[in-house]
Motif scaffolding. Sequence first.
Motif, PDB file in Angstrom:
ATOM      1  N   VAL A  19       0.819  -1.088   0.005  1.00 34.74           N
ATOM      2  CA  VAL A  19      -0.082  -0.030   0.068  1.00 34.74           C
ATOM      3  C   VAL A  19       0.822   1.261  -0.073  1.00 34.74           C
ATOM      4  N   ARG A  20       1.897   1.076   0.554  1.00 33.08           N
ATOM      5  CA  ARG A  20       2.941   2.225   0.600  1.00 33.08           C
ATOM      6  C   ARG A  20       3.599   2.603  -0.746  1.00 33.08           C
ATOM      7  N   GLU A  21       3.956   1.773  -1.187  1.00 34.20           N
ATOM      8  CA  GLU A  21       4.476   1.777  -2.569  1.00 34.20           C
ATOM      9  C   GLU A  21       3.270   2.252  -3.432  1.00 34.20           C
ATOM     10  N   PHE A  22       2.097   1.758  -3.452  1.00 38.90           N
ATOM     11  CA  PHE A  22       1.222   2.142  -4.160  1.00 38.90           C
ATOM     12  C   PHE A  22       0.876   3.801  -4.096  1.00 38.90           C
ATOM     13  N   GLU A  23       0.799   4.096  -2.867  1.00 38.59           N
ATOM     14  CA  GLU A  23       0.310   5.481  -2.512  1.00 38.59           C
ATOM     15  C   GLU A  23       1.741   6.262  -2.856  1.00 38.59           C
ATOM     16  N   LYS A  24       2.900   5.896  -2.692  1.00 36.20           N
ATOM     17  CA  LYS A  24       3.906   6.607  -3.394  1.00 36.20           C
ATOM     18  C   LYS A  24       3.997   6.962  -4.688  1.00 36.20           C
ATOM     19  N   LEU A  25       3.578   5.866  -5.452  1.00 31.68           N
ATOM     20  CA  LEU A  25       3.531   6.111  -7.042  1.00 31.68           C
ATOM     21  C   LEU A  25       2.345   7.192  -7.214  1.00 31.68           C
ATOM     22  N   TRP A  26       1.164   6.861  -6.831  1.00 33.15           N
ATOM     23  CA  TRP A  26      -0.016   7.680  -7.431  1.00 33.15           C
ATOM     24  C   TRP A  26      -0.416   8.745  -6.512  1.00 33.15           C
ATOM     25  N   HIS A  75      -0.896  13.465 -14.491  1.00 30.12           N
ATOM     26  CA  HIS A  75      -0.846  12.963 -13.025  1.00 30.12           C
ATOM     27  C   HIS A  75       0.739  12.539 -12.645  1.00 30.12           C
ATOM     28  N   ILE A  76       1.179  11.700 -13.354  1.00 31.78           N
ATOM     29  CA  ILE A  76       2.651  11.126 -12.767  1.00 31.78           C
ATOM     30  C   ILE A  76       3.561  12.349 -13.107  1.00 31.78           C
ATOM     31  N   ILE A  77       3.623  13.148 -14.196  1.00 29.54           N
ATOM     32  CA  ILE A  77       4.450  14.188 -14.318  1.00 29.54           C
ATOM     33  C   ILE A  77       4.370  15.212 -13.440  1.00 29.54           C
ATOM     34  N   GLY A  78       3.136  15.534 -13.132  1.00 33.79           N
ATOM     35  CA  GLY A  78       2.912  16.621 -12.048  1.00 33.79           C
ATOM     36  C   GLY A  78       3.303  16.086 -10.709  1.00 33.79           C
ATOM     37  N   LEU A  79       3.272  15.019 -10.479  1.00 40.33           N
ATOM     38  CA  LEU A  79       3.591  14.385  -9.239  1.00 40.33           C
ATOM     39  C   LEU A  79       4.982  14.208  -8.946  1.00 40.33           C
ATOM     40  N   HIS A  80       5.695  13.713  -9.781  1.00 42.21           N
ATOM     41  CA  HIS A  80       7.145  13.447  -9.701  1.00 42.21           C
ATOM     42  C   HIS A  80       8.235  14.258 -10.329  1.00 42.21           C
ATOM     43  N   PHE A  81       7.954  15.151 -11.268  1.00 37.17           N
ATOM     44  CA  PHE A  81       8.740  15.591 -12.158  1.00 37.17           C
ATOM     45  C   PHE A  81       8.607  17.185 -12.030  1.00 37.17           C
ATOM     46  N   CYS A  82       7.558  17.718 -11.652  1.00 34.47           N
ATOM     47  CA  CYS A  82       7.227  19.065 -11.716  1.00 34.47           C
ATOM     48  C   CYS A  82       7.634  19.754 -10.244  1.00 34.47           C
ATOM     49  N   LYS A  83       8.124  20.920 -10.043  1.00 35.48           N
ATOM     50  CA  LYS A  83       8.133  21.657  -8.623  1.00 35.48           C
ATOM     51  C   LYS A  83       6.961  21.784  -8.191  1.00 35.48           C
ATOM     52  N   GLU A  84       6.647  21.787  -7.037  1.00 34.36           N
ATOM     53  CA  GLU A  84       5.394  21.832  -6.350  1.00 34.36           C
ATOM     54  C   GLU A  84       4.784  23.331  -6.266  1.00 34.36           C
ATOM     55  N   GLY A  85       3.773  23.624  -6.660  1.00 34.83           N
ATOM     56  CA  GLY A  85       3.399  24.970  -6.585  1.00 34.83           C
ATOM     57  C   GLY A  85       3.582  25.902  -7.765  1.00 34.83           C
TER      58      GLY A  85
END
Length: 665
Positions: A19-26, A75-85
């Motif tokens: 579950v942790r890995e799943f939540e970390k991904l999504w 969603h993946i790009i915004g979550l993992h590759f873009c700066k927050e904000g």
Amino acid sequence: ETCHRAVDRGPPAESVAEVREFEKLWGDVVELRRFKDGAIVHAVVWDSLLNHNAGFVYEGIERTQGGIVECIVQHIIGLHFCKEGTGKKHKFLLRDIVGLVDGPRTHDSTTSVPRSISNSTLAHRNILNAFDALANVLRRNSEKTNRSDELQLGLPLPIDAVEPLSASLRYSDPFPPIPHPLLGGSKKGGKISMHIPYTPIKIQIRFGSSSKWPNDIKSIGAAKTAMLIQLADGIEAMKKQRENCDFAGPIIVTPSYLLLGFRGYSWKIVVRADPELYILRGLHKPNNEALSLLYALTKEHITSSSHHSTIHAVHTLYPSAGHVVRLFQQWLATHMLSGLIPFEAVELLVAKVYSDGESPTGAPSSILSGFLRVLHLLGTHDWINCPMIVDPQGHLEEKEISKIHEQFQKDRSIDMSKGPNMYIVAAYDCIDSSFDDNEEKNAHWSKFKLSKPSFTASSPEKVVLFRATTLAQRSYKYLLECLHTGGDWTGAFQETRSSLKSYSLLMRIDRNYAVDNLLCSTGEGFATKQTVKGEKEMKSIFSQHALAVYEGSKILQRKVYRNLNSKQMELVLHDWNPIRDTVHMLRKQLGSRALFFYNEFAPQVIAVLWRPTTFKSITFSVMNSEFLRPVSDSDWKKDTLGISNANDIVRLLRQVSRDVVIDMK
């Protein structure tokens, strides 16, 4: 296979590490859900995220545009590759090309364009529902019954089947018809068009087998007309006796078809009489007139019905296929090729792309990928040396495919210069059980038996096909470049100024006959507009043009109130399209001397291109003396006493187009 899946299921709640890995991904979109099979697992539901796409969401995005995939990538790009904000959103390139065939997803309360207009799939389904209702009414009221409350149409034979033939009934119409108030559609008051701007929806009726049919061709033709007249009389009686009748508007009967209004749509009904075909096929030595009549009847009633079934099956199996047909038809129109390539040929090209078993990539999953592959197919297929065989259901066997190639070689002859230029053969062109019993008896009808193109036998011409393939190659390369660079895709749907200058003559059309210029060939109206109405309201090219077509030409708009009376409803004009009819008349009268190009969706000009032989001096003969004048001494050559009179040709051009064209240059 899973690109349209709206829910991705994850691990159950007790699997803490997974579950942790799943939540970390999504991320925070993961939620604990219980499914119908009783499983309680973590999952991601993508439907709720579609509305957060870059730009705005188009109708049918999940089924026709790979919307779930785009949503996941964003969603993946915004979550993992873009700066927050940063708030920056990413989107697939060329996604807005879909705006040519669908509108934005909205609610009727937040937009001036109803979903029944902006949602092309919904518009097609409404037409199909109306067709089912009309077919039920015709069949039910043509059968003999003992019920006194059941109205009868008064036909001598019961209607056995009602068959669809129109592109609107197979998800192919570029701008599907919208119910018109004067034909029974919803009445909202204000100005409405006094004409129906759409081609009537064509259907055919078949009667049960009977010995009442006459035994000669002319009498059968008269009987078909009498059937249409009786059908019109029966419907008129039904309209008078029933208050809530779905029939509305005028009913027009011609010797070959009937026009009527039902549930807001304009319908064109033709009669298929099988005894007519049996008599023609039974002739031992048919003359040319009988051959031509059989070919026309077979194409109209049998081949068209088989074509409809084939294409409808493809568009049902692949939801984006119908959108690709509509997009490709608009591409042809913006390059002024309207009416020069049969619409059925366009549908067969798209069906070939979606059913090609030899393709390593399988069927396209989105409108854009399908459109690019159709452009590539048109531009790269060897039309001179290879036939194109379209068999979506896999009905053809090896011997039938071999026979197609044999017939192709025979038609092309030794120098490969004869026969249909666009040689497209479908499975329904090759299967006809009525010829299998006695080969020798049916030798005279062999041209109708196997391997012949039905819809591309005489068109397009060689010069039109060459122009279309060249434009397809350029548009394909241009769009691929736009995919790499993020360029403006609208350039693939425009004619350049140099291209317009290459025509021999331009006939400028009166603007009063055009509903808008959004799809004009010069590209002036391609910018997606925003209108401020409380808040920004986004409209696509499709939704704007569909609304403009529904409202009709301004010169025929009238103020009509909610309480429409019968006299107002009888004033509506079926199938009123003066520009299309003018071009058709020009091609009919001067097609041997010139080619005529125009854009059916935003007609600004009719472009004329003289054929190379039009102004060459020829030998004079009484049979071919039309538009000829004697040559002058300076032009005289041996056995050439006549030359085309340009003044007479231009005079005829002006006469035929006098009510539509305002200028020539």
